[in-house]
Design a protein around this motif. Structure first.
Motif, PDB file in Angstrom:
ATOM      1  N   PHE A 188      30.074  54.623   8.827  1.00 55.02           N
ATOM      2  CA  PHE A 188      30.806  54.795   7.345  1.00 55.02           C
ATOM      3  C   PHE A 188      29.693  54.462   6.418  1.00 55.02           C
ATOM      4  O   PHE A 188      29.716  55.146   5.144  1.00 55.02           O
ATOM      5  CB  PHE A 188      31.865  53.724   7.683  1.00 55.02           C
ATOM      6  N   PRO A 235      34.828  59.266  18.649  1.00 56.48           N
ATOM      7  CA  PRO A 235      35.407  58.125  18.911  1.00 56.48           C
ATOM      8  C   PRO A 235      36.683  57.856  18.598  1.00 56.48           C
ATOM      9  O   PRO A 235      37.308  57.064  19.134  1.00 56.48           O
ATOM     10  CB  PRO A 235      33.909  57.112  19.011  1.00 56.48           C
ATOM     11  N   THR A 236      36.629  57.754  17.206  1.00 56.14           N
ATOM     12  CA  THR A 236      37.492  57.286  16.401  1.00 56.14           C
ATOM     13  C   THR A 236      39.176  58.283  16.646  1.00 56.14           C
ATOM     14  O   THR A 236      40.151  57.661  17.085  1.00 56.14           O
ATOM     15  CB  THR A 236      37.465  57.141  14.848  1.00 56.14           C
ATOM     16  N   GLU A 283      32.376  41.218   2.907  1.00 54.03           N
ATOM     17  CA  GLU A 283      31.468  41.615   3.908  1.00 54.03           C
ATOM     18  C   GLU A 283      31.265  43.073   4.404  1.00 54.03           C
ATOM     19  O   GLU A 283      30.230  43.653   4.900  1.00 54.03           O
ATOM     20  CB  GLU A 283      31.954  40.666   5.347  1.00 54.03           C
ATOM     21  N   ILE A 284      32.465  43.645   3.910  1.00 55.41           N
ATOM     22  CA  ILE A 284      32.761  45.154   4.112  1.00 55.41           C
ATOM     23  C   ILE A 284      32.025  45.819   2.901  1.00 55.41           C
ATOM     24  O   ILE A 284      31.270  47.190   3.040  1.00 55.41           O
ATOM     25  CB  ILE A 284      33.821  45.639   4.423  1.00 55.41           C
ATOM     26  N   ASN A 323      45.462  41.552   2.401  1.00 58.96           N
ATOM     27  CA  ASN A 323      45.575  40.993   3.728  1.00 58.96           C
ATOM     28  C   ASN A 323      44.303  40.692   4.444  1.00 58.96           C
ATOM     29  O   ASN A 323      44.209  40.947   5.692  1.00 58.96           O
ATOM     30  CB  ASN A 323      46.490  42.086   4.907  1.00 58.96           C
ATOM     31  N   GLY A 324      43.196  40.229   3.732  1.00 54.90           N
ATOM     32  CA  GLY A 324      41.837  40.383   4.154  1.00 54.90           C
ATOM     33  C   GLY A 324      41.259  41.707   4.612  1.00 54.90           C
ATOM     34  O   GLY A 324      39.992  41.347   5.198  1.00 54.90           O
ATOM     35  N   ALA A 325      41.689  42.539   4.235  1.00 60.26           N
ATOM     36  CA  ALA A 325      41.038  43.885   4.633  1.00 60.26           C
ATOM     37  C   ALA A 325      39.859  44.242   3.317  1.00 60.26           C
ATOM     38  O   ALA A 325      40.291  44.002   2.430  1.00 60.26           O
ATOM     39  CB  ALA A 325      41.794  45.139   4.933  1.00 60.26           C
ATOM     40  N   ASN A 326      38.944  44.975   3.853  1.00 60.45           N
ATOM     41  CA  ASN A 326      37.955  45.371   2.979  1.00 60.45           C
ATOM     42  C   ASN A 326      37.327  44.357   2.302  1.00 60.45           C
ATOM     43  O   ASN A 326      37.048  44.497   0.999  1.00 60.45           O
ATOM     44  CB  ASN A 326      38.785  46.479   1.848  1.00 60.45           C
ATOM     45  N   PRO A 366      29.750  42.845  10.381  1.00 62.60           N
ATOM     46  CA  PRO A 366      30.626  42.539  11.462  1.00 62.60           C
ATOM     47  C   PRO A 366      31.538  43.768  12.148  1.00 62.60           C
ATOM     48  O   PRO A 366      31.826  44.810  11.641  1.00 62.60           O
ATOM     49  CB  PRO A 366      31.464  41.499  10.840  1.00 62.60           C
ATOM     50  N   GLU A 367      31.729  43.669  13.385  1.00 62.17           N
ATOM     51  CA  GLU A 367      32.443  44.561  14.215  1.00 62.17           C
ATOM     52  C   GLU A 367      33.757  44.669  13.573  1.00 62.17           C
ATOM     53  O   GLU A 367      34.519  43.894  13.147  1.00 62.17           O
ATOM     54  CB  GLU A 367      32.590  44.016  15.604  1.00 62.17           C
ATOM     55  N   ASP A 368      34.268  46.083  13.459  1.00 59.84           N
ATOM     56  CA  ASP A 368      35.593  46.225  13.069  1.00 59.84           C
ATOM     57  C   ASP A 368      36.712  46.011  14.034  1.00 59.84           C
ATOM     58  O   ASP A 368      36.607  46.031  15.147  1.00 59.84           O
ATOM     59  CB  ASP A 368      35.689  47.666  12.759  1.00 59.84           C
ATOM     60  N   TYR A 369      37.888  45.484  13.601  1.00 60.80           N
ATOM     61  CA  TYR A 369      38.930  44.999  14.563  1.00 60.80           C
ATOM     62  C   TYR A 369      39.357  46.036  15.448  1.00 60.80           C
ATOM     63  O   TYR A 369      40.043  45.563  16.353  1.00 60.80           O
ATOM     64  CB  TYR A 369      39.933  44.056  13.860  1.00 60.80           C
ATOM     65  N   GLN A 370      39.199  47.326  14.822  1.00 59.28           N
ATOM     66  CA  GLN A 370      39.871  48.464  15.525  1.00 59.28           C
ATOM     67  C   GLN A 370      38.804  49.404  16.346  1.00 59.28           C
ATOM     68  O   GLN A 370      38.798  49.788  17.215  1.00 59.28           O
ATOM     69  CB  GLN A 370      40.599  49.255  14.700  1.00 59.28           C
ATOM     70  N   GLN A 371      37.744  49.701  15.261  1.00 56.98           N
ATOM     71  CA  GLN A 371      36.703  50.684  15.742  1.00 56.98           C
ATOM     72  C   GLN A 371      35.262  49.917  16.350  1.00 56.98           C
ATOM     73  O   GLN A 371      34.732  50.897  17.036  1.00 56.98           O
ATOM     74  CB  GLN A 371      35.996  51.390  14.433  1.00 56.98           C
TER      75      GLN A 371
END
Lengths: 155, 248
Positions: free
Chosen positions: B57, B117-118, B201-202, B195-198, B45-50
Motif C-alpha cells: 500500500f 493474496p488479498t 501509525e498508518i 474505531n481506531g482504524a487508519n 505494524p501488521e494489519d489485523y486482516q492482511q
C-alpha cells in the motif's frame, strides 16, 4: 489575450466539454454493465435471469458460514443488510474471507440459491494494526462483561 | 505579467533555475525516500486482516496518485502548446508521457501483487482497474503518436490534443470506486479515525512516501526536460556556451 489565441482556446474548451458530456452520458447509460457485481437486493428483485452467469457482492453474514467436514464445500449468506442470498461454493476461499467482511462471488442463481464457481474477498478502506485491533477487542469484551453487572449495580 | 509569462516559457530560464533548485530537491527526495521506505517496509505494524501485505500500500498509493497527476499535467502543457505555442510546455509534455506510463505500470503491478493474496485474484475487470489500464494504453498511445509523426510541430499538436482528450479519463479513474461498485476499495479518508482504524501509525509513513514519490516524479521530469532542452536548443548560443564550459 490576442483574438486568434482566444479563438483557439475556445475551440479546445468546446471540444473538451463536448467530449466530457458525451463520455459522461455513455458511462451513465452503461452503469449497469460497469458495475462489477449485483447486490442481493437486485437478485431478490428478479433483475437476473436464472442460469445467467453473474457476480454477486455483499457482506458475509455473521454466523452464517457452514463448512463441510469432509470436502471444501462451504455455504454462507451474502447480505447487503436488506436482502440475503444463500451462496454455495466448492473450492478454496481467499485468506481474507471471514464473517462480516465483503465478498464478491461469481456464478449463477439456481432455485434461489447462488452456486458460486469463484469467490473473491473484498477489502474495505480501513486499515488497522494487530495491536490496535486486539486493544479494541479487549475493550469491547470489558464493556460486554461490565455491561450487565454495571446495570444491576447502578439500579 | 506577460513578460513574466514569456520568461517562464523560456527553456534557458528553466534550465538555469532548475540547475539551482535540483540539488535541494534531490536531497529532500533521498531523505524522504529512505525514511519512508524503511519505515513503511520494515516498521509499519501488521494489519489485523492482511498481515504484512498492507506494506505494498505504501508504494502503490503514492505511485498511483502520481500516475493520475501525469495526465492533467500533460493536458495543461498541451493547451499551452496549442494556444501560446510555448516551446517549454511541449518539452515537459513529451518528457512526462514515459514517466507517467512507468508510474501507471508500477501502480498496476503493485496492485496485482496485492490483489492476489488479498482478493484471491491478480486481476478483475472492475471500473477502477480497467480505467487505470486504459490510462496506461493512452500514455503508450501518446508516446507512439509522437514518434510516428515526423514533423516536431505537428507531433506536438497531435500529442497535445490527445492529452487533453485523454485527461477526461482521470476523474473517471478517481471516482470509479464511488460511481460504480468495484472490487477495489474506495479511497481512505485519513481525517476520519473511526474505531481506531487508519491511525497515525498508518498515515504518517504514507505521508512521507507521498512526499518522496512526488519528489521522485518531479526530479525525473526535470532531469528529462533538461536533456530535452539541451537537445532541442543545441544550436543556440547559450547551450554552446555551456558545452564549451563543461569541456574545459
Amino acid at each position: 489575450m490576442k483574438p486568434h489565441r482566444r479563438k483557439k482556446l475556445t475551440i479546445i474548451a468546446f471540444i473538451a466539454t463536448g467530449l466530457s458530456v458525451a463520455i459522461g452520458l455513455s458511462l451513465y447509460a452503461l452503469s449497469n454493465s460497469i458495475d462489477l457485481f449485483f447486490t442481493p437486493t437486485q437478485v431478490a428483485a428478479g433483475e437476473v435471469a436464472s442460469g445467467q452467469r453473474i457476480r454477486v457482492g455483499g457482506m458475509v453474514k455473521e454466523g452464517s458460514v457452514v463448512r463441510s467436514e469432509e470436502s471444501l464445500h462451504v455455504e454462507f449468506i451474502a447480505t447487503d443488510y436488506n436482502n440475503d442470498l444463500q451462496v454455495r461454493y466448492d473450492g478454496i476461499l481467499p485468506d481474507l474471507f471471514r464473517e462480516g467482511q465483503g465478498v464478491v462471488a461469481e456464478g449463477m442463481v439456481a432455485d434461489g440459491v447462488f452456486q458460486a464457481s469463484r469467490v473473491l474477498a473484498k477489502h474495505d478502506e480501513n486499515y488497522m494494526s494487530v495491536e490496535v485491533k486486539a486493544a479494541l477487542d479487549a475493550a469491547e469484551k470489558d464493556r460486554a462483561a461490565a455491561g450487565p453487572a454495571g446495570e444491576s449495580n447502578g439500579s | 505579467m506577460w513578460l513574466w509569462f514569456s520568461k517562464l516559457g523560456s527553456p534557458k530560464w528553466f534550465y538555469e533555475l532548475s540547475t539551482k533548485w535540483l540539488p535541494w530537491l534531490v536531497v529532500f527526495m533521498a531523505v524522504s525516500m529512505t525514511v519512508g521506505l524503511v519505515w513503511a517496509l520494515l516498521f509499519v505494524p501488521e494489519d489485523y486482516q492482511q498481515g504484512f501485505t498492507n506494506r505494498i500500500f505504501y508504494v502503490h498509493v503514492p505511485v498511483a496518485s502520481m500516475s493520475l497527476a501525469s495526465f492533467p499535467l500533460m493536458a495543461v502543457a498541451g493547451v499551452i502548446t496549442m494556444v501560446w505555442k510555448m516551446k517549454l510546455a511541449d518539452m515537459v509534455a513529451k518528457c512526462a508521457a514515459p514517466i507517467g506510463a512507468w508510474f501507471t505500470a508500477v501502480a498496476l503491478i503493485t496492485g496485482a501483487v496485492w490483489g492476489q493474496p488479498t482478493w484471491g485474484t491478480w486481476w478483475v475487470w472492475d471500473a477502477r482497474l480497467t480505467s487505470l489500464l486504459l490510462q496506461f494504453f493512452l500514455l503508450i498511445g501518446v508516446i507512439a503518436l509522437r514518434s510516428a509523426i515526423e514533423s516536431p510541430d505537428s507531433a506536438a499538436k497531435a500529442c497535445a490534443l490527445l492529452s487533453v482528450v485523454g485527461a477526461i479519463n482521470v476523474p473517471i479513474i478517481k471516482y470509479s470506486v464511488e460511481w460504480w461498485n468495484t472490487l477495489h476499495q474506495p479511497a481512505t479518508d485519513l481525517t476520519m479515525n473511526e474505531n481506531g482504524a487508519n491511525g497515525p501509525e498508518i498515515w504518517v509513513p504514507l505521508l512521507i512516501m507521498f512526499a518522496a514519490v512526488s519528489c521522485f516524479f518531479a526530479v525525473s521530469l526535470i532531469l528529462a526536460t533538461r536533456n530535452e532542452i539541451l537537445m532541442r536548443e543545441r544550436r543556440s548560443q547559450w547551450v554552446m556556451d555551456i558545452v564549451a564550459r563543461e569541456k574545459v
